[in-house]
Each structure stands twice: as structure tokens, then as C-alpha cells.
Design a protein around this motif. Structure first.
Motif, PDB file in Angstrom:
ATOM      1  N   PRO A   6       0.835  -1.206   0.000  1.00  0.00           N
ATOM      2  CA  PRO A   6       0.000   0.000   0.000  1.00  0.00           C
ATOM      3  C   PRO A   6       0.867   1.252   0.000  1.00  0.00           C
ATOM      4  N   ASP A   7       0.306   2.334  -0.517  1.00  0.00           N
ATOM      5  CA  ASP A   7       1.037   3.596  -0.535  1.00  0.00           C
ATOM      6  C   ASP A   7       1.290   4.118   0.873  1.00  0.00           C
ATOM      7  N   ARG A   8       0.340   3.870   1.750  1.00  0.00           N
ATOM      8  CA  ARG A   8       0.448   4.363   3.119  1.00  0.00           C
ATOM      9  C   ARG A   8       0.045   3.261   4.091  1.00  0.00           C
ATOM     10  N   ILE A   9       0.638   3.283   5.245  1.00  0.00           N
ATOM     11  CA  ILE A   9       0.240   2.366   6.304  1.00  0.00           C
ATOM     12  C   ILE A   9      -1.036   2.907   6.937  1.00  0.00           C
ATOM     13  N   LYS A  10      -1.980   2.035   7.208  1.00  0.00           N
ATOM     14  CA  LYS A  10      -3.243   2.447   7.822  1.00  0.00           C
ATOM     15  C   LYS A  10      -3.161   2.189   9.326  1.00  0.00           C
ATOM     16  N   VAL A  11      -2.984   3.261  10.086  1.00  0.00           N
ATOM     17  CA  VAL A  11      -2.821   3.167  11.534  1.00  0.00           C
ATOM     18  C   VAL A  11      -4.130   3.576  12.208  1.00  0.00           C
ATOM     19  N   LEU A  12      -4.536   2.794  13.198  1.00  0.00           N
ATOM     20  CA  LEU A  12      -5.765   3.064  13.943  1.00  0.00           C
ATOM     21  C   LEU A  12      -5.433   3.485  15.372  1.00  0.00           C
ATOM     22  N   TRP A  13      -6.261   4.320  15.960  1.00  0.00           N
ATOM     23  CA  TRP A  13      -6.160   4.704  17.356  1.00  0.00           C
ATOM     24  C   TRP A  13      -7.301   4.013  18.079  1.00  0.00           C
ATOM     25  N   PRO A  36     -18.125  14.439  25.350  1.00  0.00           N
ATOM     26  CA  PRO A  36     -17.199  15.450  24.821  1.00  0.00           C
ATOM     27  C   PRO A  36     -15.743  14.964  24.772  1.00  0.00           C
ATOM     28  N   TYR A  37     -15.327  14.174  25.769  1.00  0.00           N
ATOM     29  CA  TYR A  37     -13.953  13.660  25.757  1.00  0.00           C
ATOM     30  C   TYR A  37     -13.749  12.659  24.619  1.00  0.00           C
ATOM     31  N   LEU A  38     -14.704  11.743  24.422  1.00  0.00           N
ATOM     32  CA  LEU A  38     -14.586  10.787  23.318  1.00  0.00           C
ATOM     33  C   LEU A  38     -14.568  11.514  21.975  1.00  0.00           C
ATOM     34  N   ALA A  39     -15.386  12.559  21.844  1.00  0.00           N
ATOM     35  CA  ALA A  39     -15.391  13.352  20.608  1.00  0.00           C
ATOM     36  C   ALA A  39     -14.037  14.029  20.403  1.00  0.00           C
ATOM     37  N   ALA A  42     -11.541  11.377  19.201  1.00  0.00           N
ATOM     38  CA  ALA A  42     -11.835  10.991  17.818  1.00  0.00           C
ATOM     39  C   ALA A  42     -11.443  12.094  16.838  1.00  0.00           C
ATOM     40  N   GLN A  43     -11.746  13.340  17.165  1.00  0.00           N
ATOM     41  CA  GLN A  43     -11.403  14.453  16.279  1.00  0.00           C
ATOM     42  C   GLN A  43      -9.896  14.656  16.197  1.00  0.00           C
ATOM     43  N   ALA A  44      -9.189  14.461  17.302  1.00  0.00           N
ATOM     44  CA  ALA A  44      -7.731  14.591  17.287  1.00  0.00           C
ATOM     45  C   ALA A  44      -7.104  13.499  16.418  1.00  0.00           C
ATOM     46  N   ALA A  45      -7.590  12.267  16.550  1.00  0.00           N
ATOM     47  CA  ALA A  45      -7.067  11.167  15.731  1.00  0.00           C
ATOM     48  C   ALA A  45      -7.318  11.438  14.250  1.00  0.00           C
ATOM     49  N   ASP A  46      -8.480  11.965  13.920  1.00  0.00           N
ATOM     50  CA  ASP A  46      -8.801  12.296  12.535  1.00  0.00           C
ATOM     51  C   ASP A  46      -7.926  13.434  12.021  1.00  0.00           C
ATOM     52  N   ALA A  53     -10.596   4.499  14.172  1.00  0.00           N
ATOM     53  CA  ALA A  53     -10.510   4.291  15.616  1.00  0.00           C
ATOM     54  C   ALA A  53     -11.121   2.946  15.972  1.00  0.00           C
ATOM     55  N   LEU A  54     -10.547   2.311  16.963  1.00  0.00           N
ATOM     56  CA  LEU A  54     -11.047   1.032  17.459  1.00  0.00           C
ATOM     57  C   LEU A  54     -11.891   1.267  18.701  1.00  0.00           C
ATOM     58  N   LEU A  55     -12.930   0.482  18.850  1.00  0.00           N
ATOM     59  CA  LEU A  55     -13.772   0.542  20.039  1.00  0.00           C
ATOM     60  C   LEU A  55     -13.546  -0.730  20.840  1.00  0.00           C
ATOM     61  N   PRO A  56     -13.093  -0.605  22.090  1.00  0.00           N
ATOM     62  CA  PRO A  56     -12.866  -1.802  22.895  1.00  0.00           C
ATOM     63  C   PRO A  56     -14.186  -2.474  23.264  1.00  0.00           C
ATOM     64  N   THR A  57     -14.113  -3.768  23.484  1.00  0.00           N
ATOM     65  CA  THR A  57     -15.288  -4.524  23.907  1.00  0.00           C
ATOM     66  C   THR A  57     -14.945  -5.305  25.163  1.00  0.00           C
TER      67      THR A  57
END
Length: 68
Positions: A6-13, A36-39, A42-46, A53-57
Motif C-alpha cells: 500500500p502507498d500508506r500504512i493504515k494506523v488506527l487509534w 465530549p472527551y470521546l469526541a 476521535a477528532q484529534a485522531a482524525d 478508531a477502534l472501540l474496545p469490547t
């Protein structure tokens, strides 16, 4: 033999739905989780270019369907 790369590595937070702290597995220095903290996370990662982003279970985490 050529391997396509791939052209770029796809990194998830991840979104810390069970709380966030400096030390894994402890609440020392922890921060409570609210929408507000989760938002903000998420906005910082974007903004810095994470692919997603991954959601823990699990028993100790908020239901990922509710958070999504």
C-alpha cells in the motif's frame, strides 16, 4: 515475484470508553469518560491522519454499539 504494497500504512487509534489514564490497568491519574472527551479523542485522531478508531469490547467497557 512482486509483492504489492500500500502507498500508506493504515494506523488506527482507540477510543478509551472505560476511562483513560497514564498507566494501563489502573485508575491512577485517570480521566473520566464522557461524550465530549470521546469526541475530542476521535477528532484529534482524525486531524492528525489516523485511518480510524477502534472501540474496545468487554465487560468493563461501554457497549461499542452505543458509542459508535
Amino acid at each position: 515475484m512482486t509483492i504489492a504494497t500500500p502507498d500508506r500504512i493504515k494506523v488506527l487509534w482507540f477510543l478509551p470508553t472505560h476511562g483513560d489514564s497514564r498507566y494501563l490497568g489502573t485508575s491512577e491519574g485517570g480521566r473520566a469518560v464522557d461524550l465530549p472527551y470521546l469526541a475530542q479523542v476521535a477528532q484529534a485522531a482524525d486531524a492528525i491522519g489516523y485511518y480510524g478508531a477502534l472501540l474496545p469490547t468487554g465487560r468493563s467497557c461501554e457497549d461499542s454499539w452505543v458509542v459508535a
